[in-house]
Design an enzyme around this catalytic site. Structure first.
Site, mmCIF file in Angstrom:
data_model
loop_
_atom_site.group_PDB
_atom_site.id
_atom_site.type_symbol
_atom_site.label_atom_id
_atom_site.label_comp_id
_atom_site.label_asym_id
_atom_site.label_seq_id
_atom_site.Cartn_x
_atom_site.Cartn_y
_atom_site.Cartn_z
ATOM 1 N N ARG A 37 -0.344 18.066 3.487
ATOM 2 C CA ARG A 37 1.092 18.348 3.408
ATOM 3 C C ARG A 37 1.528 18.217 1.954
ATOM 4 N NH1 ARG A 37 2.767 13.249 2.295
ATOM 5 N NH2 ARG A 37 1.665 11.526 3.297
ATOM 6 N N HIS B 249 0.819 -1.223 0.000
ATOM 7 C CA HIS B 249 0.000 0.000 0.000
ATOM 8 C C HIS B 249 0.849 1.268 0.000
ATOM 9 C CE1 HIS B 249 -3.578 -2.453 0.658
ATOM 10 N NE2 HIS B 249 -2.949 -3.052 1.647
#
Length: 494
Positions: free
Chosen positions: A291, A234
């Site tokens: 971010r 992932h």
């Protein structure tokens, strides 16, 4: 803003410093004892050691970092990605200390930092959601009830999760209890938060994310999408922009949804909204990363923008200088993450010294790194050595350019993901654009790299032998008759 501290390390610290220097801004590096001789430390105008190698004793020491800022009269903190970049409490402390946090507000982070609250916030704008539980689940009986409604296969996911941690695939009802207990345990260990929820598992999913840029004056634009479906555990290994499967209409629809998510949490700065795209091209909201992303580089390559500079401008309360109508996709960009990992051994991290380290170059080739030959890969941090990025006029040229750049990238001393990335780029599924997040499971076995490398070595050996034979026998005719080739000529040929 005259001086900023980069609360990070490695390639992202160096990348932020370069943009800051171009803007006439002084930079301060913080470093652990393991990074004492790192390139980003040498590049900064000032550098301060914050502690021993472990992150908890160095790069995660928020209070100490703020104290350094006060001592050195720092105006702002750029958190990079990872470490404290999405820590709302740290951002709040930075603000309370009178220092500018180069990123979104702590309140936006709070809303988007938890997957469940992020989903609830996005729902206000009717952003499509993957079917699943409305909130956290702790009771097994309730979990089984929801699972039957959602259907199998399904995912049990940590609310505070990321990077695949606290995530479990469940294909049968009888496995729910065991997998749920494992997900909760892993979530507590990784995030200190054991809340989990259930979500339908989409077949043949693609991971598409939309890059956003928003200011403090209500303006927000999307910088198109990134395809991030080539993953292991992932976690992304290859990213490209734009995606090969999005139509202009679908791109616009997803972009507008991403902007709605940003508006829902009053977002400012650079951020990314992640979506899951199923086989029928239906898209669903996954989460928002508050971010700068590792793969922001490909968005920069196709838009011509410097996202770090844009972050700093927003932090200085400047308005965006572009509208959505001003933005256009220019060509195609691909990024591969060059990690010190062994693809032949389930991508396990590798450590060692970079005995040989030669980066590729040429038109449209970019390398973001913070290593040089002779340096050691530390065991304490993420194993990424660099990001290799290319830009071409179209996807075909970008793929060809990346393969050439990988061939030109010489690393000896540690195992890396370069050969695997080259395997992907040459695979018919990737070239055709018909792939999803299951690429490794469906198309890759470690022994395939051996076959490719053996074939390449055999071809190279035959070619070298032929060249050597030709160069040793070839003669050059002159007015005085045949003579052997000069040493200079032979070296050039070899």
């Amino acid at each position: 803003m005259q001086k900023i501290l980069i609360a990070n390390r490695g390639e992202i610290a160096l990348r932020v410093m370069r943009s800051a220097r171009e803007m006439g801004i002084k930079t301060v590096a913080i470093y652990s004892e393991a990074d004492r001789n790192a390139l980003f430390v040498r590049y900064a105008d000032e550098a301060v050691c914050v502690g021993p190698p472990p992150s908890a004793q160095s790069y995660l020491q928020g209070d100490k970092i703020i104290a350094i800022c006060k001592e050195l009269n720092v105006d702002g903190i750029h958190p990079g990605y990872g470490f404290l970049s999405e820590n709302a409490d740290f951002a709040r402390k930075v603000r309370d200390a009178g220092i500018t946090f180069i990123g979104p507000s702590p309140e936006s982070m709070d809303l988007m930092g938890d997957k469940l609250s992020a989903k609830a916030t996005a729902k206000k704008y009717k952003v499509p959601m993957i079917p699943g539980s409305d909130g956290a689940i702790s009771d097994i009986k309730e979990a089984i009830k929801v699972a039957k409604e959602v259907g199998f296969p399904l995912l049990i996911k940590a609310s505070a999760g990321g990077g695949g941690k606290g995530m479990r695939l469940v294909e049968r009802e009888e496995d729910i209890e065991q997998q749920m207990n494992m997900a909760v345990s892993e979530a507590i260990s990784a995030f200190g938060n054991g809340a989990v929820f259930i979500e339908r598992y989409a077949t043949s999913p693609r991971h598409i994310e939309i890059q956003l840029l928003a200011d403090n004056h209500g303006n927000c634009v999307y910088l198109f999408e990134r395809e991030c479906s080539i993953q292991r555990r992932h976690q992304k290994l290859i990213e490209e922009a734009p995606s090969s499967v999005l139509s202009p209409e679908l791109r616009e629809k997803m972009g507008k949804c991403a902007v709605d998510v940003a508006k829902a949490c009053n977002y400012s700065g650079a951020g990314t909204v992640e979506f899951l795209l199923d086989a029928e091209l239906n898209f669903y909201f996954l989460e928002m990363n508050t971010r700068l992303q590792v793969e922001h580089t490909v968005s920069e390559m196709i838009t011509g923008l410097d996202l770090v500079k844009e972050q700093i401008k927003v932090a200085r309360n400047e308005k965006l200088t572009m509208t959505q109508a001003d933005l256009k996709i220019n060509g195609h960009a691909i990024e591969v993450r060059v990690c010190a990992e062994d693809p032949m051994n389930n991508f396990l991290p590798d450590i060692g010294r970079l005995l040989v380290y030669k980066t590729p170059s040429g038109p449209g080739v970019r390398v973001d790194d913070s290593f040089e030959e002779g340096m050691d890969i530390p065991i304490y941090y993420d194993p990424m050595i660099s990001k290799l990025i290319v830009h071409g006029k179209d996807r075909t040229e970008a793929i060809e350019k990346m393969i050439r750049a990988i061939d030109d990238y010489k690393i000896v001393g540690v195992e890396t993901t370069l050969d695997f990335c080259k395997f992907v780029l040459r695979h018919k599924a990737f070239v055709s654009g018909k792939f999803d997040t299951g690429f490794i499971v469906n198309h890759f076995k470690p022994e395939m790299l051996n076959v490719e490398n053996d074939e390449y070595a055999e071809i190279a050996a035959i070619a070298s032998s032929a060249i050597f034979s030709a160069s040793s026998q070839k003669q050059i005719l002159t007015e005085n008759g045949p003579v052997k080739k000069s040493k200079w000529k032979t070296n050039r040929l070899n």
